[in-house]
Design a protein around this motif. Structure first.
Motif, short mmCIF file in Angstrom:
data_model
loop_
_atom_site.label_atom_id
_atom_site.label_comp_id
_atom_site.label_asym_id
_atom_site.label_seq_id
_atom_site.Cartn_x
_atom_site.Cartn_y
_atom_site.Cartn_z
N ARG A 1 0.91 -1.16 0.06
CA ARG A 1 -0.10 0.05 0.24
C ARG A 1 0.85 1.18 -0.01
O ARG A 1 1.90 1.38 0.78
N ASP A 2 0.69 1.97 -0.85
CA ASP A 2 1.36 3.40 -0.86
C ASP A 2 0.81 4.49 -0.13
O ASP A 2 -0.09 5.24 -0.41
N ASP A 3 1.42 4.48 1.10
CA ASP A 3 0.89 5.35 2.22
C ASP A 3 1.12 6.69 1.72
O ASP A 3 0.43 7.68 2.15
N GLU A 4 2.33 7.09 1.26
CA GLU A 4 2.65 8.35 0.91
C GLU A 4 1.69 9.02 -0.20
O GLU A 4 1.27 10.08 0.00
N LEU A 5 1.13 8.29 -1.26
CA LEU A 5 -0.04 8.81 -2.08
C LEU A 5 -1.14 9.17 -1.33
O LEU A 5 -1.78 10.06 -1.49
N GLU A 6 -1.47 7.87 -0.44
CA GLU A 6 -3.05 8.25 0.24
C GLU A 6 -2.67 9.36 1.18
O GLU A 6 -3.67 10.19 1.29
N GLY A 7 -1.45 9.76 1.65
CA GLY A 7 -1.51 10.84 2.30
C GLY A 7 -1.57 12.21 1.87
O GLY A 7 -2.14 13.13 2.25
N LEU A 8 -1.07 12.11 0.62
CA LEU A 8 -1.45 13.22 -0.27
C LEU A 8 -2.69 13.56 -0.73
O LEU A 8 -3.23 14.77 -0.78
N VAL A 9 -3.37 12.63 -0.87
CA VAL A 9 -4.75 12.78 -1.19
C VAL A 9 -5.57 13.09 -0.14
O VAL A 9 -6.55 14.10 -0.18
N SER A 10 -5.50 12.64 1.15
CA SER A 10 -6.16 13.00 2.28
C SER A 10 -5.65 14.15 3.10
O SER A 10 -6.45 14.72 4.02
N VAL B 1 -2.98 21.25 -4.03
CA VAL B 1 -4.07 20.61 -4.77
C VAL B 1 -3.43 20.00 -5.98
O VAL B 1 -4.18 18.72 -6.28
N SER B 2 -2.42 20.32 -6.57
CA SER B 2 -1.87 19.63 -7.70
C SER B 2 -1.40 18.25 -7.40
O SER B 2 -1.81 17.46 -8.17
N ARG B 3 -0.62 18.38 -6.19
CA ARG B 3 0.02 17.26 -5.82
C ARG B 3 -1.33 15.98 -5.64
O ARG B 3 -1.23 14.85 -5.87
N ALA B 4 -2.35 16.35 -4.91
CA ALA B 4 -3.41 15.61 -4.26
C ALA B 4 -4.13 14.98 -5.79
O ALA B 4 -4.53 14.01 -5.84
N VAL B 5 -4.34 15.82 -6.73
CA VAL B 5 -4.96 15.51 -7.99
C VAL B 5 -3.99 14.39 -8.63
O VAL B 5 -4.60 13.33 -8.85
N VAL B 6 -2.78 14.61 -8.74
CA VAL B 6 -1.97 13.47 -9.26
C VAL B 6 -2.06 12.20 -8.41
O VAL B 6 -1.99 11.15 -9.16
N ALA B 7 -1.77 12.31 -7.16
CA ALA B 7 -2.01 11.25 -6.39
C ALA B 7 -3.20 10.51 -6.57
O ALA B 7 -3.06 9.16 -6.64
N ALA B 8 -4.25 11.19 -6.52
CA ALA B 8 -5.66 10.38 -6.68
C ALA B 8 -5.61 9.66 -7.87
O ALA B 8 -6.22 8.68 -8.18
N THR B 9 -5.00 10.43 -9.13
CA THR B 9 -4.97 9.76 -10.35
C THR B 9 -4.36 8.45 -10.42
O THR B 9 -4.68 7.48 -10.88
N LEU B 10 -3.13 8.36 -9.81
CA LEU B 10 -2.09 7.34 -9.50
C LEU B 10 -3.00 6.31 -8.83
O LEU B 10 -2.84 4.98 -9.39
#
Length: 435
Positions: free
Chosen positions: A365-374, A383-392
């Protein structure tokens, strides 16, 4: 190599000026300064002759046959002069080794007249290489050092901590170790007949043996137990993406730890286990081994899996693995995909494996991406990082969903829970007689 000791240097630095002062006060003593240095030089020659020669030194390094990452260990350097000439003289020793060894200090701690201890704490897997030993000893007069360098053709594997893996596997496996040993009442593909017993209310009527019941004039049912001797292969992706860190350790180290936990449980449960590693091409294939006694062999082989720098070639790696398997097996794939292109190739290769084998797909599980989204965004960049992370993450879920539809079983767990979660699924597959 021969060079002066500190007392010898101090004697030269202190004695020569004093002799020079005496010569200035008494001109007839002008030879005192060169005489002092010449006398000191002659004593150094005598000390060098009396000291044990370098060729008589037998230098040996004793290291454990296996080193565990982050586990304290010790290497012993033994210096033997044979004739005992240097036993009562001051000995010092140092080691030169690559950083992977985790040598805490280069100069050894003397534990006996001719033995030195070097604490080790390896930080990375691989092969620990000791380059050379440097040994020096003083002459009997204490004026010179004799020093020798000896190459050490010593290598030892560095891998996961066997004791920690076994303890963790036993803790998980003990809750379900009756599976595969206790009698089962359900019949399925590969179920193994055990015995006959009287049929009782509540038992599955499909287990009734009508022929034997007619012979004995009473209802008899078959008892079954889970079949053993299944083949479990841990396929480890050791490519560039798996060499990246997660929670302070490379993904491949986390995967190897989880794979070894699963391998130990498989061997203990009566199944056969093997390791297969690949990146751009196959790197390791141990074949299937049997019995808990073979587990140290898998651990030593896993230590040879290096941190890859190539992109993973799923088609080549998994096709090579399939070609080596002569019977239906459980293939546990530890991997990580970085983009949709590599994921597409991976799905195609896994689809071919599923036609013949049972596939368990293990990802972290990619906790780093989930952290960026949440995370609560505070700037437009957030906001840009959260959008990219959510897409991935969405693309990741799509890939895992496609694998499930193909028939693969999926384990997605935090990095530190990879082994226990994979073991739980393995035990569940074995309990359901799907292997």
């Amino acid at each position: 190599m021969i060079y002066p000791t500190r007392p010898c240097v101090l004697a030269a630095l202190i004695g020569a000026p004093l002799a020079l002062v005496a010569a200035l006060m008494q001109p007839n003593l002008w030879l005192a300064a060169p005489g002092w240095l010449l006398g000191l030089g002659l004593l150094m020659v005598v000390d060098a002759v009396l000291a044990a020669p370098a060729r008589s030194a037998d230098v040996r390094l004793d290291v454990p046959g296996y080193l565990a990452v982050a586990a304290p260990s010790e290497a012993r350097l033994i210096v033997d002069f044979g004739n005992g000439r240097a036993v009562h003289q001051k000995l010092e020793a140092a080691l030169d080794a690559e950083a992977r060894v985790g040598l805490e200090q280069s100069r050894g701690r003397r534990v006996s007249e001719t033995e030195f201890a070097f604490p080790l704490k390896p930080e990375r897997r691989g092969t620990a290489i000791f380059n050379e030993a440097i040994v020096r000893w003083r002459g009997p007069l204490g004026l010179i050092w004799r020093q020798t360098r000896r190459p050490l053709p010593v290598q030892t594997p560095v891998g996961s901590d066997i004791r920690r893996i076994e303890d963790e596997a036993l803790r998980m496996f003990s809750r379900d170790d009756q599976h595969g040993a206790k009698v089962q009442l359900d019949v399925g593909e590969g179920a193994e007949f055990h015995a006959l017993r009287d049929f009782h209310s509540g038992m599955d009527r499909r287990t009734v043996d009508w022929k034997q019941s007619a012979r004995h004039h009473t209802l008899l049912a078959k008892e079954f137990r889970i079949e053993r001797n299944h083949q479990v292969v841990m396929a480890l992706d050791c490519g560039r993406t798996m060499s990246e860190p997660v929670d302070g350790a490379p993904r491949i180290d986390r995967a190897i730890h989880g794979a070894l936990i699963l391998a130990y449980a498989s061997l203990r449960g009566g199944d056969r286990a093997g390791l297969f590693a690949f990146d751009g091409r196959p790197r390791l294939s141990t074949g299937a081994v049997t019995g808990v006694g073979a587990f140290p062999l898998l651990v030593r082989q896993a230590a040879n899996i290096d941190y890859g720098t190539e992109e993973t070639n799923y088609a080549f790696g998994l096709t090579s693995l399939s070609a080596t398997l002569k019977r239906r097996s459980l293939i546990v794939i530890f991997t990580e995909f970085a983009d949709s292109t590599s994921a597409e190739l991976m799905i195609e290769s896994v689809g071919r494996l599923i036609r013949k084998h049972l596939v368990l797909f293990v990802v972290m599980r990619d906790d780093e991406l989930e952290g960026l989204v949440s995370a609560v965004p505070e700037t437009p960049e957030d906001v840009s990082r959260a959008v990219v992370a959510a897409t991935l993450l969405r693309e990741r879920d799509v890939v895992l969903g496609r694998l499930r539809r193909l028939g693969a079983h999926i384990v997605e767990a935090p990095a530190d829970r990879l082994g226990p979660e994979a073991l739980n699924v393995y035990l569940d597959l074995k309990r359901r007689d799907l292997l």
